[in-house]
Motif scaffolding. Structure first.
Motif, PDB file in Angstrom:
ATOM      1  N   UNK A  25       0.860  -1.184   0.000  1.00 26.55           N
ATOM      2  CA  UNK A  25       0.000   0.000   0.000  1.00 26.55           C
ATOM      3  C   UNK A  25       0.895   1.233   0.000  1.00 26.55           C
ATOM      4  N   UNK A  26       0.308   2.398   0.062  1.00 26.02           N
ATOM      5  CA  UNK A  26       1.091   3.641   0.020  1.00 26.02           C
ATOM      6  C   UNK A  26       1.719   4.002   1.354  1.00 26.02           C
ATOM      7  N   UNK A  27       1.414   3.267   2.418  1.00 22.27           N
ATOM      8  CA  UNK A  27       1.884   3.624   3.751  1.00 22.27           C
ATOM      9  C   UNK A  27       3.055   2.780   4.232  1.00 22.27           C
ATOM     10  N   UNK A  28       3.303   1.622   3.632  1.00 15.70           N
ATOM     11  CA  UNK A  28       4.368   0.741   4.108  1.00 15.70           C
ATOM     12  C   UNK A  28       5.213   0.202   2.966  1.00 15.70           C
ATOM     13  N   UNK A  29       6.458  -0.053   3.300  1.00 15.15           N
ATOM     14  CA  UNK A  29       7.399  -0.698   2.386  1.00 15.15           C
ATOM     15  C   UNK A  29       8.038  -1.839   3.160  1.00 15.15           C
ATOM     16  N   UNK A  30       8.135  -2.994   2.546  1.00 11.36           N
ATOM     17  CA  UNK A  30       8.777  -4.139   3.182  1.00 11.36           C
ATOM     18  C   UNK A  30      10.037  -4.497   2.402  1.00 11.36           C
ATOM     19  N   UNK A  31      11.093  -4.820   3.137  1.00 14.89           N
ATOM     20  CA  UNK A  31      12.382  -5.172   2.545  1.00 14.89           C
ATOM     21  C   UNK A  31      12.817  -6.525   3.085  1.00 14.89           C
ATOM     22  N   UNK A  43       9.005  -0.412   6.860  1.00 18.14           N
ATOM     23  CA  UNK A  43       9.265   1.013   7.045  1.00 18.14           C
ATOM     24  C   UNK A  43       8.229   1.810   6.263  1.00 18.14           C
ATOM     25  N   UNK A  44       8.366   3.115   6.315  1.00 19.35           N
ATOM     26  CA  UNK A  44       7.480   3.994   5.550  1.00 19.35           C
ATOM     27  C   UNK A  44       8.256   4.561   4.359  1.00 19.35           C
ATOM     28  N   UNK A  45       7.561   5.006   3.329  1.00 17.52           N
ATOM     29  CA  UNK A  45       8.262   5.626   2.205  1.00 17.52           C
ATOM     30  C   UNK A  45       9.101   6.829   2.642  1.00 17.52           C
ATOM     31  N   UNK A  46       8.593   7.609   3.579  1.00 17.05           N
ATOM     32  CA  UNK A  46       9.324   8.796   4.043  1.00 17.05           C
ATOM     33  C   UNK A  46      10.629   8.415   4.745  1.00 17.05           C
ATOM     34  N   UNK A  47      10.572   7.416   5.642  1.00 20.72           N
ATOM     35  CA  UNK A  47      11.774   6.994   6.368  1.00 20.72           C
ATOM     36  C   UNK A  47      12.785   6.357   5.421  1.00 20.72           C
ATOM     37  N   UNK A  48      12.325   5.542   4.484  1.00 22.07           N
ATOM     38  CA  UNK A  48      13.248   4.928   3.530  1.00 22.07           C
ATOM     39  C   UNK A  48      13.884   5.988   2.646  1.00 22.07           C
TER      40      UNK A  48
END
Length: 66
Positions: A25-31, A43-48
């Protein structure tokens, strides 16, 4: 259990040490890393984005050096 659509980084080689990214979704990124796919960082797009900008600017070059 929800499955994620993982994409391999274009900077990863064909062998080990590949980075995979999932953005469900637009709120989370998984690595995750290919050697330990069960370990997933969220994490979030902003933090990444802040991490990537810091790395590109060289502000993280001193980390891990004695």
């Amino acid at each position: 259990m929800r499955t994620h659509q993982w994409r391999k980084s274009s900077y990863s080689s064909q062998g080990a040490n590949c980075l995979y990214v999932s953005a469900p979704d637009n709120a989370t990124i998984r690595l995750r890393e290919s050697d330990e796919p069960e370990t997933i960082l969220t994490t979030t797009p902003r933090a990444l984005g802040a991490l990537i900008r810091s790395a590109k600017a060289g502000r993280l070059d001193h980390i891990g050096t004695a």
